[in-house]
Design an enzyme around this catalytic site. Structure first.
Site, PDB file in Angstrom:
ATOM      1  N   HIS A  61     -27.446  22.546  58.790  1.00 39.76           N
ATOM      2  CA  HIS A  61     -28.224  23.900  58.512  1.00 39.76           C
ATOM      3  C   HIS A  61     -29.585  23.564  57.893  1.00 39.76           C
ATOM      4  O   HIS A  61     -29.399  23.012  56.977  1.00 39.76           O
ATOM      5  CB  HIS A  61     -27.464  24.729  57.585  1.00 39.76           C
ATOM      6  CG  HIS A  61     -26.469  25.621  58.493  1.00 39.76           C
ATOM      7  ND1 HIS A  61     -25.917  26.678  57.626  1.00 39.76           N
ATOM      8  CD2 HIS A  61     -25.798  25.546  59.310  1.00 39.76           C
ATOM      9  CE1 HIS A  61     -25.061  27.444  58.551  1.00 39.76           C
ATOM     10  NE2 HIS A  61     -24.758  26.432  59.598  1.00 39.76           N
ATOM     11  N   TYR A 109     -26.939  34.466  50.572  1.00 38.24           N
ATOM     12  CA  TYR A 109     -26.792  34.569  49.331  1.00 38.24           C
ATOM     13  C   TYR A 109     -27.482  35.975  48.737  1.00 38.24           C
ATOM     14  O   TYR A 109     -28.531  35.986  48.855  1.00 38.24           O
ATOM     15  CB  TYR A 109     -27.294  33.538  48.302  1.00 38.24           C
ATOM     16  CG  TYR A 109     -26.554  32.291  48.518  1.00 38.24           C
ATOM     17  CD1 TYR A 109     -25.409  31.850  47.663  1.00 38.24           C
ATOM     18  CD2 TYR A 109     -26.964  31.127  49.407  1.00 38.24           C
ATOM     19  CE1 TYR A 109     -25.011  30.391  47.758  1.00 38.24           C
ATOM     20  CE2 TYR A 109     -26.332  29.992  49.612  1.00 38.24           C
ATOM     21  CZ  TYR A 109     -25.473  29.702  48.913  1.00 38.24           C
ATOM     22  OH  TYR A 109     -24.905  28.560  48.907  1.00 38.24           O
ATOM     23  N   PRO A 150     -19.554  28.113  41.348  1.00 37.55           N
ATOM     24  CA  PRO A 150     -19.989  27.656  42.937  1.00 37.55           C
ATOM     25  C   PRO A 150     -21.282  27.984  43.415  1.00 37.55           C
ATOM     26  O   PRO A 150     -21.506  27.484  44.572  1.00 37.55           O
ATOM     27  CB  PRO A 150     -18.612  28.081  43.649  1.00 37.55           C
ATOM     28  CG  PRO A 150     -18.428  29.395  42.708  1.00 37.55           C
ATOM     29  CD  PRO A 150     -18.517  28.794  41.310  1.00 37.55           C
ATOM     30  N   LYS A 171     -22.255  23.066  44.328  1.00 40.25           N
ATOM     31  CA  LYS A 171     -22.843  21.728  43.932  1.00 40.25           C
ATOM     32  C   LYS A 171     -21.378  20.727  43.532  1.00 40.25           C
ATOM     33  O   LYS A 171     -21.314  19.814  43.538  1.00 40.25           O
ATOM     34  CB  LYS A 171     -23.476  21.983  42.722  1.00 40.25           C
ATOM     35  CG  LYS A 171     -24.951  22.268  42.920  1.00 40.25           C
ATOM     36  CD  LYS A 171     -25.671  21.002  43.652  1.00 40.25           C
ATOM     37  CE  LYS A 171     -26.909  21.433  44.189  1.00 40.25           C
ATOM     38  NZ  LYS A 171     -27.068  21.215  45.745  1.00 40.25           N
ATOM     39  N   TYR A 213     -31.245  22.535  46.209  1.00 33.76           N
ATOM     40  CA  TYR A 213     -30.111  23.005  46.972  1.00 33.76           C
ATOM     41  C   TYR A 213     -29.641  21.816  47.626  1.00 33.76           C
ATOM     42  O   TYR A 213     -28.529  21.615  48.190  1.00 33.76           O
ATOM     43  CB  TYR A 213     -30.448  24.325  47.862  1.00 33.76           C
ATOM     44  CG  TYR A 213     -29.496  24.868  48.431  1.00 33.76           C
ATOM     45  CD1 TYR A 213     -28.334  25.766  48.073  1.00 33.76           C
ATOM     46  CD2 TYR A 213     -28.920  24.647  50.061  1.00 33.76           C
ATOM     47  CE1 TYR A 213     -27.342  26.535  48.767  1.00 33.76           C
ATOM     48  CE2 TYR A 213     -28.021  25.059  50.515  1.00 33.76           C
ATOM     49  CZ  TYR A 213     -27.244  26.010  49.707  1.00 33.76           C
ATOM     50  OH  TYR A 213     -26.306  26.504  50.599  1.00 33.76           O
TER      51      TYR A 213
HETATM   52  P1  FAD Z   1     -10.173  18.097  42.786  1.00 37.36           P
HETATM   53  O1  FAD Z   1     -10.524  18.178  44.153  1.00 37.36           O
HETATM   54  O2  FAD Z   1      -9.652  18.905  41.696  1.00 37.36           O
HETATM   55  O3  FAD Z   1      -9.236  16.803  42.918  1.00 37.36           O
HETATM   56  C1  FAD Z   1      -8.346  16.374  41.881  1.00 37.36           C
HETATM   57  C2  FAD Z   1      -6.941  15.744  42.306  1.00 37.36           C
HETATM   58  O4  FAD Z   1      -6.216  15.137  41.144  1.00 37.36           O
HETATM   59  C3  FAD Z   1      -6.202  17.033  43.023  1.00 37.36           C
HETATM   60  O5  FAD Z   1      -5.669  16.587  44.270  1.00 37.36           O
HETATM   61  C4  FAD Z   1      -5.159  17.217  42.027  1.00 37.36           C
HETATM   62  O6  FAD Z   1      -3.692  17.436  42.449  1.00 37.36           O
HETATM   63  C5  FAD Z   1      -5.176  15.782  41.355  1.00 37.36           C
HETATM   64  N1  FAD Z   1      -4.462  15.838  40.089  1.00 37.36           N
HETATM   65  C6  FAD Z   1      -4.590  16.474  38.825  1.00 37.36           C
HETATM   66  N2  FAD Z   1      -3.835  16.229  37.882  1.00 37.36           N
HETATM   67  C7  FAD Z   1      -3.276  14.928  38.364  1.00 37.36           C
HETATM   68  C8  FAD Z   1      -2.196  14.017  37.488  1.00 37.36           C
HETATM   69  N3  FAD Z   1      -1.971  14.460  36.295  1.00 37.36           N
HETATM   70  N4  FAD Z   1      -1.879  13.007  38.298  1.00 37.36           N
HETATM   71  C9  FAD Z   1      -2.239  12.895  39.395  1.00 37.36           C
HETATM   72  N5  FAD Z   1      -3.138  13.576  40.178  1.00 37.36           N
HETATM   73  C10 FAD Z   1      -3.609  14.538  39.694  1.00 37.36           C
HETATM   74  N6  FAD Z   1     -17.242  23.793  44.917  1.00 37.36           N
HETATM   75  C11 FAD Z   1     -18.169  24.231  45.908  1.00 37.36           C
HETATM   76  O7  FAD Z   1     -19.249  23.331  45.796  1.00 37.36           O
HETATM   77  N7  FAD Z   1     -17.952  25.164  46.510  1.00 37.36           N
HETATM   78  C12 FAD Z   1     -17.048  26.190  46.456  1.00 37.36           C
HETATM   79  O8  FAD Z   1     -16.934  27.246  47.359  1.00 37.36           O
HETATM   80  C13 FAD Z   1     -15.808  25.728  45.647  1.00 37.36           C
HETATM   81  N8  FAD Z   1     -14.722  26.542  45.739  1.00 37.36           N
HETATM   82  C14 FAD Z   1     -13.915  26.034  44.787  1.00 37.36           C
HETATM   83  C15 FAD Z   1     -12.597  26.781  44.462  1.00 37.36           C
HETATM   84  C16 FAD Z   1     -11.835  26.482  43.403  1.00 37.36           C
HETATM   85  C17 FAD Z   1     -10.453  27.292  43.415  1.00 37.36           C
HETATM   86  C18 FAD Z   1     -11.882  25.245  42.783  1.00 37.36           C
HETATM   87  C19 FAD Z   1     -10.721  24.927  41.987  1.00 37.36           C
HETATM   88  C20 FAD Z   1     -12.951  24.510  43.069  1.00 37.36           C
HETATM   89  C21 FAD Z   1     -13.863  24.974  43.866  1.00 37.36           C
HETATM   90  N9  FAD Z   1     -14.967  24.084  44.150  1.00 37.36           N
HETATM   91  C22 FAD Z   1     -16.035  24.739  45.113  1.00 37.36           C
HETATM   92  C23 FAD Z   1     -15.297  22.786  43.297  1.00 37.36           C
HETATM   93  C24 FAD Z   1     -14.895  21.769  44.395  1.00 37.36           C
HETATM   94  O9  FAD Z   1     -13.984  22.088  45.157  1.00 37.36           O
HETATM   95  C25 FAD Z   1     -14.668  20.580  43.422  1.00 37.36           C
HETATM   96  O10 FAD Z   1     -15.833  20.191  42.684  1.00 37.36           O
HETATM   97  C26 FAD Z   1     -14.116  19.304  43.998  1.00 37.36           C
HETATM   98  O11 FAD Z   1     -12.854  19.580  44.502  1.00 37.36           O
HETATM   99  C27 FAD Z   1     -14.003  18.274  42.925  1.00 37.36           C
HETATM  100  O12 FAD Z   1     -13.224  17.313  43.728  1.00 37.36           O
HETATM  101  P2  FAD Z   1     -12.497  16.203  42.704  1.00 37.36           P
HETATM  102  O13 FAD Z   1     -11.877  15.307  43.514  1.00 37.36           O
HETATM  103  O14 FAD Z   1     -13.467  15.946  41.567  1.00 37.36           O
HETATM  104  O15 FAD Z   1     -11.378  17.243  41.951  1.00 37.36           O
HETATM  105  C1  DHB Z   2     -19.428  28.070  50.299  1.00 35.37           C
HETATM  106  C2  DHB Z   2     -19.172  27.770  48.956  1.00 35.37           C
HETATM  107  C3  DHB Z   2     -20.227  27.875  47.923  1.00 35.37           C
HETATM  108  O1  DHB Z   2     -20.148  27.987  46.627  1.00 35.37           O
HETATM  109  C4  DHB Z   2     -21.712  27.900  48.346  1.00 35.37           C
HETATM  110  O2  DHB Z   2     -22.837  27.951  47.356  1.00 35.37           O
HETATM  111  C5  DHB Z   2     -21.840  28.031  49.779  1.00 35.37           C
HETATM  112  C6  DHB Z   2     -20.821  28.076  50.559  1.00 35.37           C
HETATM  113  C7  DHB Z   2     -18.419  27.994  51.110  1.00 35.37           C
HETATM  114  O3  DHB Z   2     -16.927  27.921  50.702  1.00 35.37           O
HETATM  115  O4  DHB Z   2     -18.473  27.994  52.337  1.00 35.37           O
END
Ligand code: FAD
Ligand code: DHB
Length: 397
Positions: A78, A207, A299, A303, A391
């Site tokens: 995009h 947005y 969100p 980021k 962005y």
């Molecule tokens: P996570 O993806 O949280 O992975 C952590 C992993 O560790 C998980 O698999 C978990 O099960 C595991 N874990 C936890 N505790 C333990 C333990 N004690 N022992 C072993 N394993 C464990 N970001 C965006 O940019 N846009 C979005 O739209 C967006 N939507 C989101 C919606 C939700 C509901 C959430 C929670 C987050 C969202 N985010 C979004 C943020 C983005 O998904 C996260 O920043 C990203 O997943 C971070 O990755 P991570 O690997 O650090 O953590």
């Molecule tokens: C999506 C989520 C976001 O937080 C964003 O800024 C743009 C796209 C998504 O889930 O597609």
């Protein structure tokens, strides 16, 4: 239960989210071995619907890791997105404003599936349903992790532990409270998200700032749409049947987008809270935190996943330097290097949230100021450039 010393790795990785899986892959490419411990099962980890937008730097990192085949084939590059202000829309031309950068629409679920497949293909131990994960001797030279798997006590010895276990994980909590500092802001609203197998209303994301609250039109593919609306955290999903969400999206996104909306049954519907959070430092002895384990952004601006990727890049480079040349400089610098980028993304996500959301306590003056800022962005290339360069992702330094 007997405890067996049955596993050994250079790096023990806690959590099989994008941070943990990508770290394991980057280390493998450089000849450093790891074991990944994940508390959930594989189906749960692969099905978790979250982010959808990859910065150029994240795309480049997935390419460096050699996990890019499906993203190259199915991801949607995009070059811009739109801002809708009370129904009127203008475009932010990312490519033009940043001198050639863009973003990629490719879901976190797909990134996770690709990384799990790569992990299994190279034979790195990836242990799902690891319970009672506990970190030991973090300040000593020989840290280790204990956990249970299928009711059996297990032990993993290692040189370093990477805490990639998200906001609710065990890693950050293993650092004594007097050795870490946290910064926190909760927002008085959430996002109600809906996923549907219908074509997106526009070719690019929108947005929207509206008197009823924020809305976002996003997508996962040409046939799968992802939409969000700002909502109260106390909302009950049963009060929001699909039609009510489609109606509200049409109002908030404005007439042009409303015209393009194809309605269809939701295949996922959930509410996510909005929070800003940072834990400093990102290191305690031989434990290094990465991703949501040490910072959360609202969100707006997508980021979260991208920050997890840049942390992991810094950490992988530091560990590779250590194993290649016995040089600890990268490990010493990891926390401050990663935090410098984290705080800039925290600022951007906080700012973009404030620019586009309706805050319950805001008076009419502040609402007008919000609209004036959006109007200024609409008319100023300088303001658009500042938005665009944040962005697409700030440089990795
Ligand atoms: P996570 O993806 O949280 O992975 C952590 C992993 O560790 C998980 O698999 C978990 O099960 C595991 N874990 C936890 N505790 C333990 C333990 N004690 N022992 C072993 N394993 C464990 N970001 C965006 O940019 N846009 C979005 O739209 C967006 N939507 C989101 C919606 C939700 C509901 C959430 C929670 C987050 C969202 N985010 C979004 C943020 C983005 O998904 C996260 O920043 C990203 O997943 C971070 O990755 P991570 O690997 O650090 O953590
Ligand atoms: C999506 C989520 C976001 O937080 C964003 O800024 C743009 C796209 C998504 O889930 O597609």
């Amino acid at each position: 239960m007997s405890q067996t010393t049955d596993l050994r790795a250079q790096v023990a990785i806690i959590g099989a989210g994008p941070a943990g899986l990508l770290l394991s892959q980057l280390l493998h490419v450089a000849g450093v071995d790891s074991v990944v411990l994940e508390q959930r099962d594989q189906a749960y980890v692969e099905a978790r619907i979250r982010a959808g937008i990859l910065e150029q730097t994240t795309v480049d990192l997935l390419r460096r890791a050699g996990v890019d085949a499906r993203m190259n084939a199915q991801g949607l590059p995009h070059d811009g997105f739109s801002l809708a202000v009370d129904g009127e829309t203008f475009r932010i031309d990312l490519r033009d404003l940043t001198g050639g950068s863009s973003v990629m629409v490719y879901g976190q679920t797909e990134v996770t599936k690709d990384l799990i497949a790569a992990c299994k293909a190279r034979g790195t131990p990836l242990i799902f349903e690891a319970a009672d994960v506990t970190l030991h001797d973090l300040e000593g030279a020989s840290p280790y992790v204990t956990f249970t798997k299928d009711g059996e006590a297990r032990r993993l010895d290692c040189d370093f532990i990477a805490g990639c276990d998200g906001y609710h994980g065990v890693s950050r909590a293993s650092i004594p409270e007097d050795r870490r500092r946290t910064f926190d802001r909760a927002y008085p609203f959430g996002w109600l998200g809906i996923l549907a197998d219908v074509p997106p209303c526009e070719a690019e994301l929108i947005y929207a700032r509206h008197e009823n609250g924020f809305a976002l039109a996003s997508m996962r593919s040409p046939t799968r749409s992802r939409y969000y609306i700002q909502c109260d955290m106390g909302l009950r999903l049963e009060d929001w049947p699909d039609d009510r969400i489609w109606d509200e999206l049409a109002v908030r996104l404005g007439p042009a987008a409303a015209h393009g909306i194809t309605r269809g049954p939701s295949i996922e519907k959930s509410v996510a809270p909005l929070r800003s959070f940072v834990c400093e430092p990102m290191r305690f002895g031989r434990l290094f935190l990465a991703g949501d384990a040490c910072h959360i952004v609202p969100p707006t601006g997508a980021k979260g996943l991208n920050l997890a990727a840049s942390d992991v890049r810094f950490l992988a480079d530091a560990l590779i330097l250590f194993y290649g040349r016995s040089d600890e400089a990268g490990l010493e610098a990891y926390s401050s290097r990663a935090l410098a980028r984290v705080w800039k993304a925290e600022r951007f996500s906080w700012w973009f949230t404030g620019l586009t959301h309706r805050f319950p306590e805001t008076d009419s003056f502040t609402r007008r100021i919000q609209r004036a800022e959006l109007d200024y962005i609409r008319g100023s290339r300088a303001a658009q450039t500042a938005l665009a360069e944040n962005y697409v992702g700030l440089p990795i330094q």
